[in-house]
Design an enzyme around this catalytic site. Structure first.
Site, PDB file in Angstrom:
ATOM      1  N   GLY A 225      50.889  34.141  28.543  1.00 64.18           N
ATOM      2  CA  GLY A 225      49.489  33.898  29.952  1.00 64.18           C
ATOM      3  C   GLY A 225      50.945  34.008  31.656  1.00 64.18           C
ATOM      4  O   GLY A 225      51.451  34.449  31.266  1.00 64.18           O
TER       5      GLY A 225
ATOM      6  N   HIS B  80      52.249  39.556  34.093  1.00 62.90           N
ATOM      7  CA  HIS B  80      52.779  40.014  35.591  1.00 62.90           C
ATOM      8  C   HIS B  80      52.969  41.351  35.112  1.00 62.90           C
ATOM      9  O   HIS B  80      53.436  41.063  33.834  1.00 62.90           O
ATOM     10  CB  HIS B  80      54.058  39.601  36.062  1.00 62.90           C
ATOM     11  CG  HIS B  80      55.292  39.173  34.909  1.00 62.90           C
ATOM     12  ND1 HIS B  80      56.127  39.723  34.376  1.00 62.90           N
ATOM     13  CD2 HIS B  80      55.567  37.373  34.713  1.00 62.90           C
ATOM     14  CE1 HIS B  80      56.724  39.043  33.465  1.00 62.90           C
ATOM     15  NE2 HIS B  80      56.831  38.201  33.679  1.00 62.90           N
TER      16      HIS B  80
ATOM     17  N   GLY C 193      55.708  42.855  34.208  1.00 64.19           N
ATOM     18  CA  GLY C 193      56.528  43.487  32.823  1.00 64.19           C
ATOM     19  C   GLY C 193      55.938  43.052  31.636  1.00 64.19           C
ATOM     20  O   GLY C 193      55.960  43.801  30.604  1.00 64.19           O
ATOM     21  N   HIS C 194      54.797  41.490  31.765  1.00 61.53           N
ATOM     22  CA  HIS C 194      54.195  42.011  30.975  1.00 61.53           C
ATOM     23  C   HIS C 194      53.374  43.274  30.362  1.00 61.53           C
ATOM     24  O   HIS C 194      53.117  43.636  29.342  1.00 61.53           O
ATOM     25  CB  HIS C 194      52.853  40.912  30.795  1.00 61.53           C
ATOM     26  CG  HIS C 194      53.583  39.134  30.482  1.00 61.53           C
ATOM     27  ND1 HIS C 194      53.973  38.668  31.831  1.00 61.53           N
ATOM     28  CD2 HIS C 194      54.374  38.580  29.749  1.00 61.53           C
ATOM     29  CE1 HIS C 194      54.350  37.870  31.729  1.00 61.53           C
ATOM     30  NE2 HIS C 194      54.614  37.546  30.333  1.00 61.53           N
TER      31      HIS C 194
ATOM     32  N   SER D 284      57.494  34.337  35.161  1.00 58.67           N
ATOM     33  CA  SER D 284      56.302  33.540  34.909  1.00 58.67           C
ATOM     34  C   SER D 284      56.896  32.625  36.279  1.00 58.67           C
ATOM     35  O   SER D 284      55.325  32.128  36.465  1.00 58.67           O
ATOM     36  CB  SER D 284      55.326  32.654  34.088  1.00 58.67           C
ATOM     37  OG  SER D 284      55.527  34.197  33.031  1.00 58.67           O
TER      38      SER D 284
END
Ligand code: PAF
Length: 274
Positions: free
Chosen positions: A27, A30, A32-33, A183
């Site tokens: 979780g 950002h 990137g995810h 994160s």
């Protein structure tokens, strides 16, 4: 987007999917995810993201309790990016009993670099990823190159256990100044955020020296480590390794420069393939 909080609901929703493509996360999502999710959408017929902050991969002195939980924002980002299924179990669901069966990767892969500074970290990662794989049963899973050692260790785990899952690597997303998205960047004060780019800048200079065939690479690594320390960082390592197994690279072998350093309370990692 279908949200499953239980393994039973997840399995029911995924029954009939031919090629689920999976992105595991903790979780606090950002860009990137989201790039990993886009890749998953291209690779499979159904995209699945998990959000689970995995206690097993945090040492007692680490940031498990204060790790940012940003549920509403994460759901909004995933919906906007077209995620099909979000799997968000709580600890009672994923670890209904103490997780006494674990996956311990071999020391030569897992007790070096990150594993040296975060003992037990990769056992926690492999154990939860194995369990998430058992829940999702994806055809393909996407991991970011930002966590280079994690990606390599998961690839090996999948090979060793003959899991029928293709592991795909996603490139590291960076802010305009070069800082790798993470994160944990959210922990940085504005002054630290401005300074944080120095880690990727150091890795870039080391990569350039390595590409140019610099004979005294050890000297370059020592100088860059000292320069970070002089700026107030506490470097854990800056090193050039062979890509395939992160052991010492012989000249000409595909290599990667990896670094980890603490800026105040925040530990940042980054890497660049050479
Ligand atoms: O990279 C991460 O966010 C975590 O290590 C992972 C793979 C989701 C396992 O908890």
């Amino acid at each position: 987007m279908f949200i499953a909080h239980t393994i039973a609901d997840l399995r029911q929703r995924l029954s009939g999917a031919r090629e689920p493509a999976f992105v595991p996360t903790m979780g606090n999502l950002h860009d990137g995810h989201i790039a990993l999710l886009r890749r998953a959408r291209d690779l499979g017929d159904l995209s699945v993201v998990s959000i689970f902050v995995n206690r097993l991969q945090f040492a007692p002195n680490e940031d498990f309790d204060r790790y940012p939980r940003t549920w509403e924002a994460d759901c909004a980002r995933l919906r906007a990016a077209g995620c099909d299924v979000l799997f968000a179990p709580d600890e009672r669901e994923l670890y209904p009993q103490p997780q006494t069966y674990t996956v311990r990767p071999p020391a030569e892969l897992a007790d070096i670099l990150e594993g040296e500074f975060r003992p037990g970290f990769f056992t926690g990662v492999c154990t939860v990823v194995m369990k998430l794989f058992a829940c999702v049963q994806p055809a393909v899973a996407v991991f970011g190159k930002k966590d280079y050692q994690q990606l390599m260790i998961i690839r090996r785990m999948v090979e060793q256990f003959a899991l029928p899952i293709r592991i795909e690597a996603g490139e590291t997303e960076r802010d305009a100044d070069g800082l790798a998205l993470s994160s944990r960047n959210g922990y940085l004060s504005p002054a630290q955020r401005a300074e944080a780019v120095q880690l990727s800048a150091a890795l870039r200079r080391i990569a350039q020296a390595a590409r140019a065939g610099q004979a005294d690479l050890a000297g370059v690594l020592a100088a860059e480590t000292a320069a970070l320390a002089a700026r107030g960082w506490a470097p854990d390592y800056l090193t050039v390794r062979r890509r395939s197994d992160l052991q010492a690279a012989a000249p000409g072998e595909p290599a990667v420069v990896l670094g980890a350093a603490r800026l105040g309370e925040t530990r940042l990692i980054d890497n660049l393939e050479i």
